[in-house]
Structures are given as C-alpha cells and as structure tokens.
Design an enzyme around this catalytic site. Structure first.
Site, short mmCIF file in Angstrom:
data_model
loop_
_atom_site.label_atom_id
_atom_site.label_comp_id
_atom_site.label_asym_id
_atom_site.label_seq_id
_atom_site.Cartn_x
_atom_site.Cartn_y
_atom_site.Cartn_z
N HIS A 56 0.85 -1.19 0.00
CA HIS A 56 0.00 0.00 0.00
C HIS A 56 0.89 1.24 0.00
O HIS A 56 2.04 1.20 0.47
CB HIS A 56 -0.88 0.01 1.25
CG HIS A 56 -1.91 -1.06 1.27
ND1 HIS A 56 -3.00 -1.02 2.11
CD2 HIS A 56 -2.04 -2.21 0.56
CE1 HIS A 56 -3.75 -2.08 1.92
NE2 HIS A 56 -3.18 -2.83 0.97
N GLU A 58 0.93 3.87 1.80
CA GLU A 58 1.40 4.27 3.12
C GLU A 58 2.57 3.41 3.59
O GLU A 58 3.56 3.91 4.13
CB GLU A 58 0.28 4.15 4.17
CG GLU A 58 -0.96 4.94 3.86
CD GLU A 58 -2.03 4.08 3.18
OE1 GLU A 58 -1.74 3.47 2.12
OE2 GLU A 58 -3.17 4.05 3.68
N CYS A 86 -6.29 1.71 5.78
CA CYS A 86 -6.89 0.44 6.19
C CYS A 86 -6.34 0.08 7.58
O CYS A 86 -5.39 0.70 8.06
CB CYS A 86 -6.57 -0.64 5.17
SG CYS A 86 -4.85 -1.19 5.19
N CYS A 89 -2.49 -0.48 7.60
CA CYS A 89 -1.72 0.76 7.49
C CYS A 89 -1.85 1.61 8.75
O CYS A 89 -0.88 2.24 9.18
CB CYS A 89 -2.16 1.54 6.26
SG CYS A 89 -1.68 0.72 4.71
#
Length: 152
Positions: A56, A58, A86, A89
C-alpha cells in the site's frame, strides 16, 4: 486537473493518478518532515505490479522514510494519503509514531481510522497521531470512482 490547494495532498493525489495509470487502485501517500517541510517520500499503491498485498502507498512511504532517516520511528513526520488508511496501514502508522495523519476520502468499507476497527482507539494502540480527514476529499473520490467505473 487538480484544483485543490494543499501542496502535500496535491502531491499525494498526483501519486494516486500515477497508480491508476498503472492499473493500481489510485491511492497516493506523501510523508513530510513536519519540522522542516522536506518531502521524505512520495509513493503510490504497488500491490498488483509487485504481487504484494502489503504494498500500500502508506507502507511504501513509511519504509522509504525509515530507511532515509535510519530510524524506525517517524515522530516528527506527517503523512498525507488520499484514502483513509486500512487497519494494516493504521497499525503501521501507530508503530512508526507518525505525528500527524491527513487523509482525503473516508473509506466506509475498508478504513481503519474513522471507520471499521478504529485502530487508534484500541487499548492496544501504542501511539495515536493527530488525525485530519476529508482534505481534498472530492478529488480523491473522483479518482476512485473513475478508476472503478473503468473496471466494470
């Protein structure tokens, strides 16, 4: 065309656009040194192209910044991301001790900050950043909607 005025979120939105062009879910993240304003990392989702469900935006931005600073804690850093993080993260943001989290679109289905499990409100959470949601939300929602419409 970007009309939003926050420079760092605009950078994150441009990263999200790049992700969409590569066939990735359009999420972009930027980490900034909150004391100096220096941009430490600009990343976008790479889940599909790297065959890595943890890639992801992040996660990639936090990894890059930790390596640059040679430190696992980013206490003076701020994260700008185009979609509410999410749970995975959000937990990483806590572990990295990110100072401030700015996100654009809220994610009712997959979010872990203001929606879903609300990671930062859990008793087991070690650090809670300052949280600012809805910054550049319209631009981020448009990118996401356009991306998923093109997939149908």
């Amino acid at each position: 065309m970007m009309t939003f005025s926050n420079n760092y979120m605009t950078m994150a939105l441009k990263e999200a656009e790049k992700a969409a062009e590569r066939g990735e879910v359009p999420v972009g993240a930027v980490i900034v040194n909150g004391l100096t304003g220096e941009v430490m990392a600009c990343c976008s989702n790479q889940v599909v192209e790297s065959y890595d469900p943890s890639a992801h935006a992040e996660v990639l931005a936090i990894r890059e910044t930790c390596h640059k600073l040679e430190n696992e804690r980013l206490e003076n850093c701020d994260l700008y991301v185009t979609l509410e993080p999410c749970p995975m993260c959000a937990q990483l943001i806590s572990l990295a001790r990110i100072r401030r989290l700015y996100f654009a679109a809220y994610d009712e289905k997959g979010g872990g900050v203001e929606n879903g499990p609300r990671i930062f409100n859990a008793k087991s959470c070690h650090h809670r950043p300052e949280i600012y949601g809805g910054i550049g939300e319209g631009e981020a929602i448009k990118l996401l909607r356009d991306f998923f419409r093109s997939r149908r």
